[in-house]
Enzyme design. Sequence first.
Site, PDB file in Angstrom:
ATOM      1  N   ASP A   1      68.576  34.900   9.349  1.00 38.07           N
ATOM      2  CA  ASP A   1      68.235  33.762  10.201  1.00 38.07           C
ATOM      3  C   ASP A   1      67.901  32.573   9.299  1.00 38.07           C
ATOM      4  OD1 ASP A   1      65.702  34.256   9.231  1.00 38.07           O
ATOM      5  OD2 ASP A   1      64.932  35.093  11.089  1.00 38.07           O
TER       6      ASP A   1
ATOM      7  N   ASP B   1      69.517  40.927  18.202  1.00 37.58           N
ATOM      8  CA  ASP B   1      68.577  41.546  17.261  1.00 37.58           C
ATOM      9  C   ASP B   1      67.203  41.545  17.906  1.00 37.58           C
ATOM     10  OD1 ASP B   1      66.492  39.435  15.843  1.00 37.58           O
ATOM     11  OD2 ASP B   1      68.242  38.456  16.686  1.00 37.58           O
TER      12      ASP B   1
ATOM     13  N   CYS C   1      69.359  63.082  23.105  1.00 37.70           N
ATOM     14  CA  CYS C   1      69.374  62.264  21.887  1.00 37.70           C
ATOM     15  C   CYS C   1      69.557  63.150  20.656  1.00 37.70           C
ATOM     16  CB  CYS C   1      68.071  61.482  21.782  1.00 37.70           C
ATOM     17  SG  CYS C   1      67.978  60.448  20.298  1.00 37.70           S
TER      18      CYS C   1
ATOM     19  N   CYS D   1      68.843  62.222  17.478  1.00 31.83           N
ATOM     20  CA  CYS D   1      68.036  61.795  16.327  1.00 31.83           C
ATOM     21  C   CYS D   1      67.104  62.927  15.875  1.00 31.83           C
ATOM     22  CB  CYS D   1      67.229  60.549  16.682  1.00 31.83           C
ATOM     23  SG  CYS D   1      65.659  60.923  17.518  1.00 31.83           S
TER      24      CYS D   1
ATOM     25  N   CYS E   1      64.137  64.022  18.101  1.00 30.64           N
ATOM     26  CA  CYS E   1      64.465  64.799  19.306  1.00 30.64           C
ATOM     27  C   CYS E   1      65.043  66.175  18.988  1.00 30.64           C
ATOM     28  CB  CYS E   1      65.443  64.007  20.179  1.00 30.64           C
ATOM     29  SG  CYS E   1      64.712  62.501  20.857  1.00 30.64           S
TER      30      CYS E   1
ATOM     31  N   HIS F   1      64.070  57.274  16.372  1.00 34.69           N
ATOM     32  CA  HIS F   1      64.506  57.557  17.737  1.00 34.69           C
ATOM     33  C   HIS F   1      64.863  56.268  18.487  1.00 34.69           C
ATOM     34  CE1 HIS F   1      64.777  58.885  21.853  1.00 34.69           C
ATOM     35  NE2 HIS F   1      63.951  57.894  22.142  1.00 34.69           N
TER      36      HIS F   1
END
Length: 375
Positions: free
Chosen positions: A92, A266, A304, A306, A309, A335
Amino acid sequence: MSETSFTLHGTDGAARTGVIRTPRGEIRTPAFMPVGTAATVKAMLPESVRETGADVLLGNTYHLMLRPGAERVARLGGLHRFMNWDRPILTDSGGFQVMSLAGLRKLTEEGVTFRSHVDGSKHMLSPERSMEIQRLLGSDIVMAFDECPALPAERERVASSMRLSMRWAQRSRDAFGDRPGHMLFGIQQGGLDRELREESAEALRGIGFDGYAVGGLAVGEGQAAMFDCLDFAPGMLPEDKPRYLMGVGKPDDVVGAVKRGIDMMDCVLPTRSGRTGQAFTRRGVVNIKNARHADDPRPLDEHCACPACTGYSRAYLHHVYRSHEMISGMLLSWHNLQYFQDIMEGMRGAIAAGRFGEWEAAFHAGRAEGDIPPL
């Protein structure tokens, strides 16, 4: 390949899917960019961020210019090498942080003079200096320097701020120069006002950029007002260039923005929420700190993939959060980032198949169900 490009692969209503090509890799759109404020996505290793499906990260010009300093990052081989991320980075311009974080700032036509929130030292940020810092950092996508007033604000204040940003956009373009392999995005301003947004878009189209951001939203106006603005603002920007909505947002903000023609977003929310014990799931938000999870052997979200999980129970996640263990923020951040990237992947597939409406209905229905019943 030294050039950059954007290709649209499919549309469904206003929703779009495509790919931004850069020398450091492709960015599949719609894309969600995890925020690496100070050259790190908090509580995550770069390779873990990549595993979630992220193609691009965001770095903050303001924070990096203050600490460790752009010149130092350049001496150490640039931001990619410094933070061990070899894929695209968007930086940015620093404008928003100067307005929201810096102390004792003074705004003039030239730029903004401000005192660092870190140590009180005095700095000047102008379109030219912002382009120089982003060049030193070596980011692949550079943002024009702009001013962003908080909403609500008087129309005259929004109009004069937008016109100043458009003059700064031209100076940013001039200072950016010719940098093959790097992209410069202009930022549309104008608050919630349709005429001001059109005036801003016209100025930006006249200057010519590699991509265009819708700026000045998610600054306090509320979701309904933001969506009303997104019903017309993205369509004012060139169709053949990426459109980036800055600083958004919650999962339903992200889906609503893509529905209205946005390609990139974002937000710090996935990692910030992860550090405070809040997890986003297909069935809405779960507060892992709540006592109901203390004896629960089930995963956070059974759909999920990840590590939080697949390897840990709600009971464990509750325990490490309550015990202030570092792994708590690490697992929940991973996660949440995985969930956001899963949303993006789902939308890309649905748009390509012409089934975005169906996908969106299922997304909202799942979240409306609420969390699984307690044991």
